[in-house]
Design a protein around this motif. Structure first.
Motif, PDB file in Angstrom:
ATOM      1  N   PRO A  36      48.808  41.319  38.603  1.00  0.00           N
ATOM      2  CA  PRO A  36      48.582  41.816  39.942  1.00  0.00           C
ATOM      3  C   PRO A  36      49.420  42.985  40.327  1.00  0.00           C
ATOM      4  O   PRO A  36      50.345  43.407  39.753  1.00  0.00           O
ATOM      5  N   ILE A  37      48.599  43.831  41.524  1.00  0.00           N
ATOM      6  CA  ILE A  37      49.497  44.734  42.046  1.00  0.00           C
ATOM      7  C   ILE A  37      50.514  44.619  42.969  1.00  0.00           C
ATOM      8  O   ILE A  37      51.522  45.013  42.963  1.00  0.00           O
ATOM      9  N   ASN A  38      50.289  43.409  43.668  1.00  0.00           N
ATOM     10  CA  ASN A  38      51.005  42.991  44.865  1.00  0.00           C
ATOM     11  C   ASN A  38      51.345  41.544  44.898  1.00  0.00           C
ATOM     12  O   ASN A  38      50.410  41.174  44.079  1.00  0.00           O
ATOM     13  N   ASN A  39      52.209  41.025  45.433  1.00  0.00           N
ATOM     14  CA  ASN A  39      52.616  39.583  45.593  1.00  0.00           C
ATOM     15  C   ASN A  39      51.403  39.021  46.242  1.00  0.00           C
ATOM     16  O   ASN A  39      50.858  39.352  47.108  1.00  0.00           O
ATOM     17  N   ARG A  40      50.937  37.758  45.846  1.00  0.00           N
ATOM     18  CA  ARG A  40      50.176  36.868  46.556  1.00  0.00           C
ATOM     19  C   ARG A  40      50.535  36.091  47.737  1.00  0.00           C
ATOM     20  O   ARG A  40      49.747  35.810  48.710  1.00  0.00           O
ATOM     21  N   SER A  60      43.658  42.712  44.133  1.00  0.00           N
ATOM     22  CA  SER A  60      43.785  44.110  43.467  1.00  0.00           C
ATOM     23  C   SER A  60      44.694  43.751  42.078  1.00  0.00           C
ATOM     24  O   SER A  60      45.748  42.853  42.056  1.00  0.00           O
ATOM     25  N   MET A  61      44.329  44.425  40.890  1.00  0.00           N
ATOM     26  CA  MET A  61      44.901  44.076  39.513  1.00  0.00           C
ATOM     27  C   MET A  61      45.128  45.450  39.036  1.00  0.00           C
ATOM     28  O   MET A  61      43.861  46.345  39.162  1.00  0.00           O
ATOM     29  N   SER A 108      36.930  38.841  35.843  1.00  0.00           N
ATOM     30  CA  SER A 108      36.187  40.193  35.843  1.00  0.00           C
ATOM     31  C   SER A 108      36.464  40.813  37.066  1.00  0.00           C
ATOM     32  O   SER A 108      36.708  40.297  38.010  1.00  0.00           O
ATOM     33  N   ALA A 109      35.985  42.163  36.886  1.00  0.00           N
ATOM     34  CA  ALA A 109      35.864  43.170  38.127  1.00  0.00           C
ATOM     35  C   ALA A 109      34.791  43.897  38.172  1.00  0.00           C
ATOM     36  O   ALA A 109      34.352  44.512  36.793  1.00  0.00           O
ATOM     37  N   GLU A 110      34.115  44.203  39.000  1.00  0.00           N
ATOM     38  CA  GLU A 110      32.887  44.884  39.258  1.00  0.00           C
ATOM     39  C   GLU A 110      32.960  46.272  39.210  1.00  0.00           C
ATOM     40  O   GLU A 110      32.386  47.238  38.854  1.00  0.00           O
ATOM     41  N   THR A 137      39.517  44.209  43.111  1.00  0.00           N
ATOM     42  CA  THR A 137      39.139  42.717  43.221  1.00  0.00           C
ATOM     43  C   THR A 137      38.808  42.192  41.989  1.00  0.00           C
ATOM     44  O   THR A 137      37.927  42.637  41.382  1.00  0.00           O
ATOM     45  N   TRP A 138      39.696  41.192  41.637  1.00  0.00           N
ATOM     46  CA  TRP A 138      39.629  40.590  40.401  1.00  0.00           C
ATOM     47  C   TRP A 138      39.210  39.081  40.522  1.00  0.00           C
ATOM     48  O   TRP A 138      39.832  38.283  41.419  1.00  0.00           O
TER      49      TRP A 138
END
Length: 140
Positions: A36-40, A60-61, A108-110, A137-138
């Motif tokens: 992850p890029i940011n905290n959930r 985001s990842m 997955s990510a599109e 979006t992951w």
């Protein structure tokens, strides 16, 4: 009672990038990392000591791939980087997915883009080519 033993093998991990199998991984360690890029969630504690969690919709990842310099996937990403740099604001995204067929873990990510290409290093032994992709979006 007999303890249950489980096994893990990287051969059960399958990844594709833009419909092509990811091949030519570097040796050892973590060769595919999705982070992850940011905290959930974020914790806020008020002056009175009460707490509230803010839960984020951010999925985001970063996706890190550690490849050999001879990897077909390294060549594919090098081509995508050239295309991305020449197209600028018209650069095209691409899909990526990874799945452990034993545990079912993965996602997955599109729409991925290259965040960081690898540096180049030549030494006595082969050196890793580390690519970092990014997606907004992951999906797990």
């Amino acid at each position: 009672m007999t303890a249950q033993i489980s096994t893990y093998g990287f051969k059960n991990v399958q990844a594709t990038l833009d419909g092509q199998p990811v091949t030519g991984f570097f040796d050892g360690g973590e060769v595919v990392v999705v982070a992850p890029i940011n905290n959930r969630s974020n914790l806020l504690v008020g002056a009175d000591g009460s707490a509230i969690h803010s839960v984020s919709a951010d999925r985001s990842m970063t996706i890190t791939l550690r490849l050999k310099h001879t990897s077909p996937t390294h060549r594919l990403l090098t081509q995508k980087l050239r295309n991305m740099e020449s197209r600028g604001g018209n650069a095209r995204t691409f899909p990526f997915d990874v799945q452990d067929t034993t545990s079912g873990e993965g996602g997955s990510a599109e729409q991925c883009m290259i965040q960081s290409p690898p540096g180049q290093s030549n030494a006595t032994d082969a050196t890793v080519r580390e690519w970092v992709l990014v997606t907004g979006t992951w999906i797990t």
